[in-house]
Write a protein that holds these residues in place. Structure first.
Motif, PDB file in Angstrom:
ATOM      1  N   GLY A  61       1.210  -1.223   0.024  1.00 13.58           N
ATOM      2  CA  GLY A  61      -0.053   0.107   0.150  1.00 13.58           C
ATOM      3  C   GLY A  61       1.195   1.333  -0.134  1.00 13.58           C
ATOM      4  N   PHE A  62       2.105   1.321   0.739  1.00 13.86           N
ATOM      5  CA  PHE A  62       2.648   2.687   0.827  1.00 13.86           C
ATOM      6  C   PHE A  62       3.898   2.229  -0.517  1.00 13.86           C
ATOM      7  CE2 PHE A  62       8.054   3.781   0.991  1.00 13.86           C
ATOM      8  CZ  PHE A  62       7.085   4.891   1.881  1.00 13.86           C
ATOM      9  N   ALA A  63       3.590   1.224  -1.268  1.00 14.29           N
ATOM     10  CA  ALA A  63       4.804   1.862  -2.497  1.00 14.29           C
ATOM     11  C   ALA A  63       3.501   1.826  -3.238  1.00 14.29           C
ATOM     12  CB  ALA A  63       4.965   0.297  -2.826  1.00 14.29           C
ATOM     13  N   PHE A  64       2.371   1.394  -3.114  1.00 12.01           N
ATOM     14  CA  PHE A  64       1.344   2.365  -4.756  1.00 12.01           C
ATOM     15  C   PHE A  64       0.705   3.343  -4.265  1.00 12.01           C
ATOM     16  CE2 PHE A  64      -3.171   3.260  -5.993  1.00 12.01           C
ATOM     17  CZ  PHE A  64      -3.048   2.066  -7.284  1.00 12.01           C
ATOM     18  N   LEU A  65       0.881   4.348  -2.882  1.00 11.18           N
ATOM     19  CA  LEU A  65       0.427   5.435  -3.108  1.00 11.18           C
ATOM     20  C   LEU A  65       1.485   7.025  -3.326  1.00 11.18           C
ATOM     21  CD1 LEU A  65      -1.517   5.448   0.288  1.00 11.18           C
ATOM     22  CD2 LEU A  65      -2.573   6.329  -1.985  1.00 11.18           C
ATOM     23  N   THR A  66       3.239   6.084  -2.689  1.00 13.55           N
ATOM     24  CA  THR A  66       4.399   6.758  -3.795  1.00 13.55           C
ATOM     25  C   THR A  66       4.260   7.110  -4.644  1.00 13.55           C
ATOM     26  OG1 THR A  66       5.267   5.557  -0.907  1.00 13.55           O
ATOM     27  CG2 THR A  66       6.778   6.637  -3.217  1.00 13.55           C
ATOM     28  N   GLY A  67       4.096   6.079  -5.443  1.00 11.11           N
ATOM     29  CA  GLY A  67       3.735   5.642  -7.212  1.00 11.11           C
ATOM     30  C   GLY A  67       2.712   7.027  -7.544  1.00 11.11           C
ATOM     31  N   GLY A  68       1.800   6.901  -6.930  1.00 10.78           N
ATOM     32  CA  GLY A  68       0.637   7.491  -6.990  1.00 10.78           C
ATOM     33  C   GLY A  68       0.936   9.136  -6.731  1.00 10.78           C
ATOM     34  N   GLY A  69       2.364   8.947  -5.785  1.00 13.88           N
ATOM     35  CA  GLY A  69       2.052  10.699  -5.720  1.00 13.88           C
ATOM     36  C   GLY A  69       3.090  11.494  -6.217  1.00 13.88           C
ATOM     37  N   LEU A  70       3.855  10.770  -7.306  1.00 10.55           N
ATOM     38  CA  LEU A  70       5.021  10.578  -8.494  1.00 10.55           C
ATOM     39  C   LEU A  70       4.023  11.899  -9.510  1.00 10.55           C
ATOM     40  CD1 LEU A  70       7.261   7.902  -8.105  1.00 10.55           C
ATOM     41  CD2 LEU A  70       7.256  10.755  -8.187  1.00 10.55           C
ATOM     42  N   GLY A  71       2.427  11.252  -9.145  1.00 12.24           N
ATOM     43  CA  GLY A  71       1.624  11.343 -10.233  1.00 12.24           C
ATOM     44  C   GLY A  71       2.208  13.399 -10.777  1.00 12.24           C
ATOM     45  N   PRO A  72       1.646  14.089  -9.836  1.00 11.81           N
ATOM     46  CA  PRO A  72       1.904  15.697 -10.883  1.00 11.81           C
ATOM     47  C   PRO A  72       3.079  15.529 -11.273  1.00 11.81           C
ATOM     48  CG  PRO A  72       0.718  15.343  -8.353  1.00 11.81           C
ATOM     49  CD  PRO A  72       1.620  14.222  -8.721  1.00 11.81           C
ATOM     50  N   ALA A  73       4.276  14.932 -10.950  1.00 15.11           N
ATOM     51  CA  ALA A  73       5.393  15.185 -11.699  1.00 15.11           C
ATOM     52  C   ALA A  73       5.761  14.536 -13.006  1.00 15.11           C
ATOM     53  CB  ALA A  73       7.075  14.800 -10.498  1.00 15.11           C
ATOM     54  N   LEU A  74       5.164  13.519 -13.085  1.00 15.47           N
ATOM     55  CA  LEU A  74       4.935  12.454 -14.337  1.00 15.47           C
ATOM     56  C   LEU A  74       4.260  13.681 -15.190  1.00 15.47           C
ATOM     57  CD1 LEU A  74       4.208   9.057 -12.721  1.00 15.47           C
ATOM     58  CD2 LEU A  74       6.552  10.174 -13.412  1.00 15.47           C
ATOM     59  N   ASP A  75       3.046  14.085 -14.880  1.00 16.94           N
ATOM     60  CA  ASP A  75       1.910  14.662 -15.643  1.00 16.94           C
ATOM     61  C   ASP A  75       2.807  15.745 -16.777  1.00 16.94           C
ATOM     62  OD1 ASP A  75       0.137  13.040 -14.639  1.00 16.94           O
ATOM     63  OD2 ASP A  75      -0.792  14.200 -13.859  1.00 16.94           O
ATOM     64  N   LEU A  76       3.612  16.324 -14.953  1.00 14.16           N
ATOM     65  CA  LEU A  76       4.052  17.739 -15.970  1.00 14.16           C
ATOM     66  C   LEU A  76       5.665  16.882 -17.193  1.00 14.16           C
ATOM     67  CD1 LEU A  76       5.205  20.786 -15.210  1.00 14.16           C
ATOM     68  CD2 LEU A  76       7.184  20.307 -13.951  1.00 14.16           C
ATOM     69  N   CYS A  77       6.246  16.064 -16.866  1.00 17.83           N
ATOM     70  CA  CYS A  77       7.215  15.655 -17.467  1.00 17.83           C
ATOM     71  C   CYS A  77       6.638  15.038 -19.339  1.00 17.83           C
ATOM     72  CB  CYS A  77       8.178  14.532 -17.093  1.00 17.83           C
ATOM     73  SG  CYS A  77       9.436  15.215 -15.630  1.00 17.83           S
ATOM     74  N   ILE A  78       4.943  14.408 -18.593  1.00 15.75           N
ATOM     75  CA  ILE A  78       4.791  14.036 -19.708  1.00 15.75           C
ATOM     76  C   ILE A  78       4.343  15.281 -21.007  1.00 15.75           C
ATOM     77  CG2 ILE A  78       2.515  13.084 -21.092  1.00 15.75           C
ATOM     78  CD1 ILE A  78       2.848  11.226 -18.955  1.00 15.75           C
ATOM     79  N   ALA A  79       3.955  16.748 -20.412  1.00 15.47           N
ATOM     80  CA  ALA A  79       2.827  17.653 -21.024  1.00 15.47           C
ATOM     81  C   ALA A  79       4.818  18.117 -21.057  1.00 15.47           C
ATOM     82  CB  ALA A  79       2.686  18.556 -19.629  1.00 15.47           C
ATOM     83  N   ILE A  80       5.719  18.056 -21.455  1.00 15.87           N
ATOM     84  CA  ILE A  80       6.748  18.560 -21.899  1.00 15.87           C
ATOM     85  C   ILE A  80       7.740  17.746 -22.893  1.00 15.87           C
ATOM     86  CG2 ILE A  80       8.817  19.594 -21.595  1.00 15.87           C
ATOM     87  CD1 ILE A  80       8.791  20.112 -18.821  1.00 15.87           C
ATOM     88  N   ASN A  81       7.787  15.997 -22.117  1.00 18.13           N
ATOM     89  CA  ASN A  81       8.648  15.397 -23.290  1.00 18.13           C
ATOM     90  C   ASN A  81       7.773  14.236 -22.901  1.00 18.13           C
ATOM     91  OD1 ASN A  81       9.995  13.702 -25.051  1.00 18.13           O
ATOM     92  ND2 ASN A  81      11.732  15.467 -25.564  1.00 18.13           N
ATOM     93  N   PRO A  82       7.060  13.461 -23.427  1.00 17.85           N
ATOM     94  CA  PRO A  82       6.332  11.633 -22.502  1.00 17.85           C
ATOM     95  C   PRO A  82       8.267  11.176 -22.487  1.00 17.85           C
ATOM     96  CG  PRO A  82       5.735  12.535 -23.914  1.00 17.85           C
ATOM     97  CD  PRO A  82       5.935  13.349 -24.898  1.00 17.85           C
ATOM     98  N   SER A  83       9.725  10.970 -23.185  1.00 17.03           N
ATOM     99  CA  SER A  83      10.411  10.036 -23.706  1.00 17.03           C
ATOM    100  C   SER A  83      11.332  10.562 -22.549  1.00 17.03           C
ATOM    101  CB  SER A  83      11.531  10.723 -24.832  1.00 17.03           C
ATOM    102  OG  SER A  83      11.790  12.016 -25.063  1.00 17.03           O
TER     103      SER A  83
END
Length: 237
Positions: A90-112
């Motif tokens: 559960g901790f790992a799953f929520l930690t991965g979800g916590g990366l979401g905003p940073a992932l969204d930002l990187c995807i918007a700039i360049n998904p690679s």
């Protein structure tokens, strides 16, 4: 003499004679749990990216903190092992979800950026982990005080930058933080070995140390790549 005729003894490369067999078994459990955490965290990050639930980033971070405290308060024993593994997942799953905003930002700039950051983090983590495993015991434990002092200074500069808003200071903090986290991989790996040698076999909690090192490395490398990509796009305009 033809150097290409020499045979490489791969069995010798996998031997850690300075680590006792019981500690080697403990490390196998630690890295098996670490692999589980990586898989579950990836699932959590994927769920966030697909659902695009931006507010979940903060909620996931708070939830992961709560589960970590719960895990810390649950004693290590055979009776609680299954429960603690569920808390770890559960901790790992929520930690991965916590990366979401940073992932969204990187995807918007360049998904690679995402696969590049992950592969880079995996290579860095693996190299420093092997360095700690093959090095003489306790040879990197002296880094503990230096790393904690560096973390304190980084936190101080981050708080100061809330008022100054310096891009240069933010970038410097990222690069220094990347170096510091590499040091933590060395330190935490050898610290886990020493704890195991002295009877501390809590592989679940030891897994969390390495997992947090990996996640923090990934986050910082991802942000560095994102900023560099953003600067490249500005130069092209």
């Amino acid at each position: 003499m033809n150097i290409f005729d020499r045979k490489i003894n791969f069995d010798a490369l996998l031997k850690f004679s300075h680590i006792t067999p019981s500690t080697q078994q403990h490390l196998k459990k630690v890295y098996a749990s670490f692999a589980l955490c990586m898989f579950v965290a990836a699932a959590g990050a994927y769920v966030h990216v697909v659902t695009r639930f931006i507010q979940a980033g903060l909620l996931s971070a708070l939830g992961s903190l709560g589960l970590m405290i719960w895990l810390m308060a649950t004693p290590h024993s055979r009776e609680t092992e299954q429960k603690r593994l569920v808390l770890l997942a559960g901790f790992a799953f929520l930690t991965g979800g916590g990366l979401g905003p940073a992932l969204d930002l990187c995807i918007a700039i360049n998904p690679s950026i995402l696969p590049t950051a992950f592969i880079g983090t995996a290579v860095i983590f693996t190299c420093f982990t092997l360095s700690a495993l093959y090095a003489r015991r306790r040879s990197y434990l002296f880094l503990g005080g230096i790393l904690m002092s560096a973390m304190s200074l980084m936190l101080l500069f981050s708080l100061a930058n809330l008022f100054f808003g310096s891009v240069w200071l933010f970038q410097a903090n990222l690069y220094v933080g990347l170096v510091v986290m590499c040091g933590f991989v060395l330190f935490d790996t050898q610290l886990i070995i020493e704890k195991a040698e002295h009877g501390d076999k809590d592989y679940i909690w030891h897994c969390i140390d390495l997992f947090l090192d990996f996640v923090t490395l990934f986050r910082k490398l991802m942000m560095i790549l994102a900023m560099n990509e953003k600067d490249k796009k500005k130069e092209k305009k």
